[in-house]
Scaffold this active site. Structure first.
Site, short mmCIF file in Angstrom:
data_model
loop_
_atom_site.label_atom_id
_atom_site.label_comp_id
_atom_site.label_asym_id
_atom_site.label_seq_id
_atom_site.Cartn_x
_atom_site.Cartn_y
_atom_site.Cartn_z
N SER A 86 -12.58 -13.32 -24.45
CA SER A 86 -13.22 -12.62 -25.57
C SER A 86 -12.97 -11.11 -25.54
O SER A 86 -13.82 -10.33 -25.96
CB SER A 86 -14.72 -12.92 -25.61
OG SER A 86 -14.93 -14.31 -25.82
N GLU A 113 -7.70 -23.88 -19.81
CA GLU A 113 -7.62 -25.01 -20.76
C GLU A 113 -6.67 -26.08 -20.23
O GLU A 113 -6.90 -27.27 -20.46
CB GLU A 113 -7.19 -24.50 -22.14
CG GLU A 113 -8.34 -23.76 -22.82
CD GLU A 113 -7.91 -22.63 -23.74
OE1 GLU A 113 -6.74 -22.57 -24.15
OE2 GLU A 113 -8.78 -21.79 -24.04
N HIS A 127 -3.76 -21.78 -16.88
CA HIS A 127 -4.85 -21.44 -17.81
C HIS A 127 -5.97 -22.47 -17.69
O HIS A 127 -5.71 -23.66 -17.49
CB HIS A 127 -4.32 -21.37 -19.24
CG HIS A 127 -5.30 -20.74 -20.17
ND1 HIS A 127 -6.37 -21.44 -20.68
CD2 HIS A 127 -5.40 -19.47 -20.63
CE1 HIS A 127 -7.08 -20.62 -21.43
NE2 HIS A 127 -6.52 -19.42 -21.42
N LYS A 172 -2.10 -19.74 -27.67
CA LYS A 172 -2.61 -21.11 -27.51
C LYS A 172 -1.91 -22.04 -28.53
O LYS A 172 -0.75 -21.81 -28.87
CB LYS A 172 -4.13 -21.13 -27.62
CG LYS A 172 -4.77 -20.10 -26.67
CD LYS A 172 -6.23 -20.25 -26.47
CE LYS A 172 -6.73 -19.20 -25.48
NZ LYS A 172 -8.15 -19.31 -25.18
N ASN A 179 -2.12 -14.60 -25.74
CA ASN A 179 -1.93 -16.04 -25.51
C ASN A 179 -2.32 -16.72 -26.82
O ASN A 179 -3.50 -16.84 -27.13
CB ASN A 179 -2.82 -16.51 -24.35
CG ASN A 179 -2.79 -18.03 -24.20
OD1 ASN A 179 -1.97 -18.71 -24.80
ND2 ASN A 179 -3.71 -18.55 -23.39
N GLY A 216 -13.13 -17.70 -25.57
CA GLY A 216 -13.37 -18.23 -26.91
C GLY A 216 -14.83 -18.34 -27.27
O GLY A 216 -15.18 -18.97 -28.27
N GLU A 254 -9.83 -14.86 -15.74
CA GLU A 254 -10.42 -15.34 -16.99
C GLU A 254 -11.63 -16.22 -16.69
O GLU A 254 -11.47 -17.43 -16.41
CB GLU A 254 -9.38 -16.18 -17.76
CG GLU A 254 -8.19 -15.38 -18.21
CD GLU A 254 -7.60 -15.94 -19.49
OE1 GLU A 254 -7.42 -15.16 -20.43
OE2 GLU A 254 -7.35 -17.16 -19.58
P1 13P Z 1 -10.18 -15.53 -26.11
O1 13P Z 1 -9.68 -14.10 -26.12
O2 13P Z 1 -10.01 -16.24 -27.38
O3 13P Z 1 -11.55 -15.62 -25.51
O4 13P Z 1 -9.21 -16.32 -25.08
C1 13P Z 1 -8.94 -15.75 -23.85
C2 13P Z 1 -7.90 -16.55 -23.20
O5 13P Z 1 -8.09 -17.70 -22.85
C3 13P Z 1 -6.59 -15.93 -23.03
O6 13P Z 1 -5.76 -16.72 -22.23
#
Ligand code: 13P
Length: 256
Positions: free
Chosen positions: A216, A100, A98, A15, A13, A176, A170
């Site tokens: 992560s 976010e 997601h 982002k 992903n 992150g 997640e």
């Molecule tokens: P990270 O791997 O950067 O923690 O992000 C995970 C994520 O949100 C994947 O959709």
């Protein structure tokens, strides 16, 4: 061994990262790096890189996804993108729900459900994201919350459509932050998710559904996370932006 019968999927992903020109460079690095994958490899890119991604990955083992989709097919929805616009480009997957989007863009369980139905009915494969915040974990409501997220998101989804849906667990506190869930924590919730799918659709669908972990995940911890019986793959943020790291996670899924 149920796990061996399920499709392991490693999805990046991206982002809000990479311009289309930068995406082209990364994809050129990724193609040789993951060509021998023993799992399904997906890259979910910003809308602006989708054409480049679809063109560049033609004839390779890399599948392309978007990071969101609107629930209407067309009309007066300024700034939105529909499922038919994505499939017309050759996009195969879409990430929905997601954290976010839930956190910053007012996404709710109900809009996640509407997007999921629109995507599946429109011929996309869905990566449905669920997961608890740190407060919710500390309050001890992870299981109830994730059960609820899954149940609402899947309202109206048929058993047949479940073949085109992946669930990504997640935990928000692990995204992150560099603070990965332990393999046991990931396994516990992924197994819970499979249980809910079983309650809704029966054992056979539950056993066939791919459940990913995300948060992560990196080249170092992927192998342990992916060794767990109910963790069938990963949704990778930061580490999907570096070809060697992403390839190492793909290799871990291949071996696991
Ligand atoms: P990270 O791997 O950067 O923690 O992000 C995970 C994520 O949100 C994947 O959709």
């Amino acid at each position: 061994m149920d796990k061996l019968n399920r499709k392991a999927i490693i999805a990046g992903n991206w982002k809000m990262n990479k311009t289309a020109s930068e995406a082209a460079v990364l994809i050129d690095e990724l193609i040789p790096a993951v060509k021998d994958a023993g799992c399904e490899v997906v890259i979910c890119t910003p809308y602006t890189s989708l054409v480049t991604a679809v063109e560049k990955t033609k004839g390779t083992n890399i599948h392309v996804g978007a990071e969101n989709v609107h629930f209407e097919d067309h009309g007066a929805f300024t700034g939105e993108i529909s499922a038919s616009m994505l499939t017309d480009l050759g996009v195969e997957y879409v990430v929905i729900g997601h954290s976010e989007r839930r956190q910053y863009f007012a996404e709710t369980d109900q809009t996640v459900n509407k997007r999921t139905l629109a995507a599946l009915n429109g011929g996309l494969k869905v990566i449905l994201c669920v997961g608890e915040s740190l407060t919710q974990r500390e309050e001890g409501v992870t299981e109830e919350l994730v059960r609820m997220q899954v149940k609402i998101a899947l309202q109206g989804v048929t058993a047949e459509q479940m073949a085109n849906l992946v669930i990504a667990y997640e935990p928000v506190w692990a995204i992150g932050t560099g603070r990965t869930a332990t393999a046991d924590q990931a396994e516990e919730v992924c197994a819970q998710i499979r249980k809910v799918v079983g309650e809704l659709y029966g054992e056979a669908v539950a056993k066939a559904t791919t459940v990913q972990y995300g948060g992560s995940m990196n080249a170092k911890n992927a192998e342990e996370l992916l060794s767990k019986p109910d963790v069938d793959g990963g949704l990778i943020g930061g580490a999907s932006l570096k070809a060697p790291d992403f390839a190492a996670i793909v290799a871990a899924a291949t071996n696991g």
